[in-house]
Design an enzyme around this catalytic site. Structure first.
Site, PDB file in Angstrom:
ATOM      1  N   ASP A  13      35.022 -17.901 -54.407  1.00 18.55           N
ATOM      2  CA  ASP A  13      34.387 -17.697 -55.701  1.00 18.55           C
ATOM      3  C   ASP A  13      34.767 -16.324 -56.260  1.00 18.55           C
ATOM      4  OD1 ASP A  13      32.133 -17.674 -57.769  1.00 18.55           O
ATOM      5  OD2 ASP A  13      31.698 -19.541 -56.710  1.00 18.55           O
TER       6      ASP A  13
ATOM      7  N   HIS B  23      28.655 -14.743 -60.220  1.00 18.69           N
ATOM      8  CA  HIS B  23      28.675 -16.178 -59.938  1.00 18.69           C
ATOM      9  C   HIS B  23      28.612 -16.486 -58.451  1.00 18.69           C
ATOM     10  CE1 HIS B  23      30.588 -20.234 -59.753  1.00 18.69           C
ATOM     11  NE2 HIS B  23      29.948 -20.408 -60.891  1.00 18.69           N
TER      12      HIS B  23
ATOM     13  N   SER C  27      28.679 -25.793 -61.075  1.00 20.83           N
ATOM     14  CA  SER C  27      28.782 -24.704 -60.091  1.00 20.83           C
ATOM     15  C   SER C  27      27.495 -24.556 -59.297  1.00 20.83           C
ATOM     16  CB  SER C  27      29.076 -23.378 -60.787  1.00 20.83           C
ATOM     17  OG  SER C  27      30.441 -23.208 -61.012  1.00 20.83           O
TER      18      SER C  27
END
Length: 792
Positions: free
Chosen positions: A186, A223, A522
């Site tokens: 990620d 994220h 996600s």
């Protein structure tokens, strides 16, 4: 590739071409007069006249270490290195300015190379090269975060893990992910976060963006930390597998990441001993044969459960993108947890009503119902973009926005950022806006185009006040998020996603010891990665197919707000349920089937498949088997065992024949279900087949980049397939034709930056709002798309 000339298509080859491995010195279109032994596959679209740099992924003829292992061949890293060095030497001799960026040998055999676009074709001349893929950009699949202040935070906000049964698994089964390692591929991870620090050891992973051994999330990024918390947080909130270990691999920087880095991250995660990997990232390409997918498929073969998000380009079919298109990895769609639905009425000055008013979405019931408590001013916020809010008086007011430029979620985000307390969206075409999107940043209502125009007229007449009557209507169960990408996968025709999981308003960890709410596929994928960790703790000897089957076989089928069961291309096998997955006594692999495409001119066709039943219990089981293809009448027949006895702890294969007389069927796709029953236990396995060329859309997405005062349009299109032509037009905002602009011929699959010249008549157009429209043709199928709207 900005500023490409209108004749760009003359320099582009089709997206998938086969070239001679000994190709040399031929003019375009010339047929070689010598024999050849091997072919090089070239994927992607390239401007062979451009001096711009591009990066490509070169796959060698020499198999990777894992591929050779699983094909029973002898292989070593040294042998691959020798073959790779020879290819690099040949490339360097031919293209001395090219640069090797990364080298691979474990899952993917090859290298990443930077060169000019016009040089790419020469790579097909190099011996030892099997395929060439573009190093495309990957982005995190999520929408903007909503930070949660320490004052407002409550652990109860993390309600998605309990919804799928995580709490019951911890408390009743004693399974928490202990001893299982999950790789988060990620934007990096804030491993210092107090809810995550427990999951990291001395070795934390690797940063492929800055090329160092510190995978700490980059400045301004968040994220990966959010994803990691959903998997294994254990502090103020708890992830799905709170005692699992984590490794971080930073492959996405502030501007996204590349195939080159994503493949490198996958390879290292497997070699570092990860048991599960999560890739909450994606690109728009609906193609299973891509470098990233190859790496994921071999990672699964090597025993690492690969979980990936399905994408945020829904709600149309065929919108799933790489790596969600992988044949073997578990692709995950997003669901919205149960919510309340409301009826709504709105009035403007002097009691003018708008009968099409409906609630589209909201973040919480209190904010929505608060609209009943006063009279508000409303203002025209154009298309709801950041620029449209500049200079408006949004604070405490209602934004009136036209559909057509940006996603609905972004409209609400922009309104909230400017202090608006609500949004009213009106359609840009006849009919209602069909989507309901719970979880939007501010209460959002929707209108037809006619009612929207009526509100604009009221505003022009100085009647700028609006009031609301909003009443509770019903509770809606778990539903698929509107943004969640749909399958199937083009070419393999596989059902994707495989499963779904919560992905709307997911509260998890955020950098700097904080928390935030995010939504996107996600956020769905890490629920499944955490679930895989629980399954592997309980069943350490299971292979990846068994983990995938347990999640798919026990998933709960979900329906839309009106009670209609979602198609498999929308929900996969359903929403995961952890207790059922951990306590199932039967596994059926694979967890879904595609029988491919049947052509009408071929008459009756028969496809043979088999599936495997594993009896996990300590007693013999007798299974009744039923296969039902929906809407197939007598033109589709399936033959298989009606019942089957499987001994305790054993597996048995079941053969299945599907006979299709396509001439008796309408073109399209046909879903079906294989149902296995033992007593009160029932397992359902989704199936799909296609008749003729499926309804695969020509265009994935597009937009206007700029419009000059002279009428020069710079725009972009991402084509899902090679097309025969693209015609461009100007229409009115109400979609009435005005004028033809220009035609482009024979464009390949992929993204194209194009320029259309309307200068011959542009000055004659009266001031106002217009639509830029394309008609895209392939064979005898033509499709029209609104690329964007513009003001003259």
């Amino acid at each position: 590739m900005k500023g490409i000339l209108k004749k760009k298509s003359a320099f582009i080859f089709l997206s998938t071409l086969l070239f001679l491995s000994s190709f040399g010195g031929m003019a375009m279109g010339q047929t070689p007069d010598r024999s050849f032994e091997s072919l090089t596959e070239l994927k992607g679209s390239y401007d062979f006249s451009s001096d711009d740099d591009v990066t490509v992924m070169i796959q060698l003829d020499e198999p990777s270490v894992v591929e050779a292992k699983h094909k029973g061949k002898s292989q070593s890293k040294g042998k691959i290195e020798s073959a790779r060095d020879k290819v690099i030497a040949d490339i360097s001799a031919k293209l001395p300015d090219s640069q090797v960026d990364r080298e691979y040998d474990y899952l993917f055999s090859g290298l990443a190379l930077t060169l000019t676009e016009k040089e790419v074709l020469q790579l097909t001349e190099v011996d030892g090269v099997q395929a060439i893929y573009p190093s495309i950009s990957y982005e995190a699949n999520e929408f903007e975060p909503e930070l949660i202040s320490d004052e407002a935070f409550s652990p109860a906000m993390m309600d998605s893990a309990p919804f799928i049964g995580a709490n019951e698994v911890w408390e009743d089964l004693g399974i928490t992910g202990q001893g299982v390692t999950v790789a988060v591929i990620d934007t990096g991870v804030d491993y210092t976060h107090p809810d995550l620090a427990h999951a990291f050891g001395d070795y934390k992973g690797y940063d492929f963006v800055d090329n160092n051994d510190d995978p700490q999330e980059g400045p301004g990024q968040y994220h990966g930390t959010h994803v990691a918390g959903t998997i294994a947080a254990n502090g103020r909130i708890q992830g799905v597998a709170p005692d699992a270990s984590l490794l971080g691999y930073r492959v996405l920087g502030p501007n996204g990441g590349t195939t080159a880095d994503v493949v490198a991250g996958i390879e290292l995660a497997v070699q570092d001993g990860a048991d599960v990997m999560n890739l909450s990232l994606g690109a728009s390409i609906n193609d299973a044969d891509w470098a990233t997918s190859i790496a994921l498929d071999w990672a699964m073969a090597e025993g690492v459960v690969a979980v990936t998000s399905n994408g945020n380009s829904g709600p149309n079919n065929w919108t799933v993108g790489s790596p969600g298109t992988s044949r073997e990895a578990i692709s995950v769609g997003a669901t919205q947890l149960p919510y309340n639905e409301y009826d709504a009425t709105l009035f403007t000055s002097e009691g003018t009503e708008y009968p099409s008013t409906e609630v589209m979405g909201f973040s919480n019931d209190e904010d929505l119902l608060a609209l009943n408590e006063g009279v508000y001013e409303f203002f025209n916020a154009g298309f709801g973009t950041v620029a449209d809010f500049e200079g408006t008086d949004a604070e405490g007011n209602i934004a009136l926005i036209s559909r057509g430029a940006i996603p609905f979620v972004e409209m609400a985000e922009n309104a909230a950022a400017n202090g608006a307390v609500g949004v009213i969206v009106y359609n840009n075409a006849d009919g209602p806006i069909p989507f309901v999107i719970p979880g939007m940043d501010v209460p959002t209502l929707k209108l037809t185009a006619a009612d929207g125009q009526k509100m604009l007229e009221e505003l022009e007449n100085g009647n700028n006040e609006v009031s609301f009557e909003i009443d509770f209507a019903r509770e809606v169960g778990e539903t698929v998020a509107d943004f969640s990408s749909r399958g199937p996968v083009y070419g393999t025709w596989m059902i994707k996603p495989d499963v779904s999981a919560p992905g709307v308003d997911i509260v998890s960890t955020f950098p700097d010891d904080s928390y935030a709410s995010l939504q996107g596929t996600s956020m769905s994928a890490p629920h499944v990665a955490g679930a895989a960790a629980l399954l592997l703790e309980n069943n350490p000897d299971w292979n990846t197919d068994q983990v995938k089957a347990a999640l798919m076989n026990t998933a709960e089928s979900i329906s839309d707000a009106d009670g209609n069961v979602y198609p498999f291309n929308t929900q996969g096998a359903g929403s995961i349920r952890l207790v059922e997955a951990l306590t199932t006594e039967t596994l059926v692999t694979p967890g879904s089937y595609s029988f491919g495409v049947f052509e009408k001119e071929n008459g009756r066709q028969v496809e043979r498949q088999h599936f495997e039943i594993m009896n996990l219990s300590n007693e013999r089981k007798r299974y009744e088997i039923d296969v039902d293809i929906y809407d197939g009448s007598d033109s589709i027949r399936v033959s298989t065992n009606n019942n089957l006895n499987v001994k305790a702890g054993k597996s048995q294969k079941v053969n299945m024949n599907v006979e299709v007389n396509a001439s008796g069927l309408e073109a399209g796709y046909y879903e079906g279900m294989i149902t296995l029953t033992h007593g009160n236990d029932e397992i359902e396995v989704p199936t799909i087949l296609f008749v003729m060329d499926p309804d695969y859309p020509h265009l994935s997405y597009g937009g206007i980049t700029s419009v000059s005062d002279e009428g020069i349009f710079d725009f972009y299109l991402n084509l899902n397939r090679d097309v025969d032509y693209v015609e461009t037009y100007i229409f009115t905002a109400g979609l009435a034709p005005v004028a033809f602009v220009e035609e482009f011929g024979n464009l390949p699959q992929g993204e194209h930056d194009l320029t259309a010249d309307a200068s011959d008549f542009y000055d004659l157009l009266p001031p106002g709002e217009y639509a830029f429209v394309t008609f895209i043709g392939k064979g005898d199928v033509e499709e029209g798309y609104v690329v964007g709207y513009f003001e003259k």
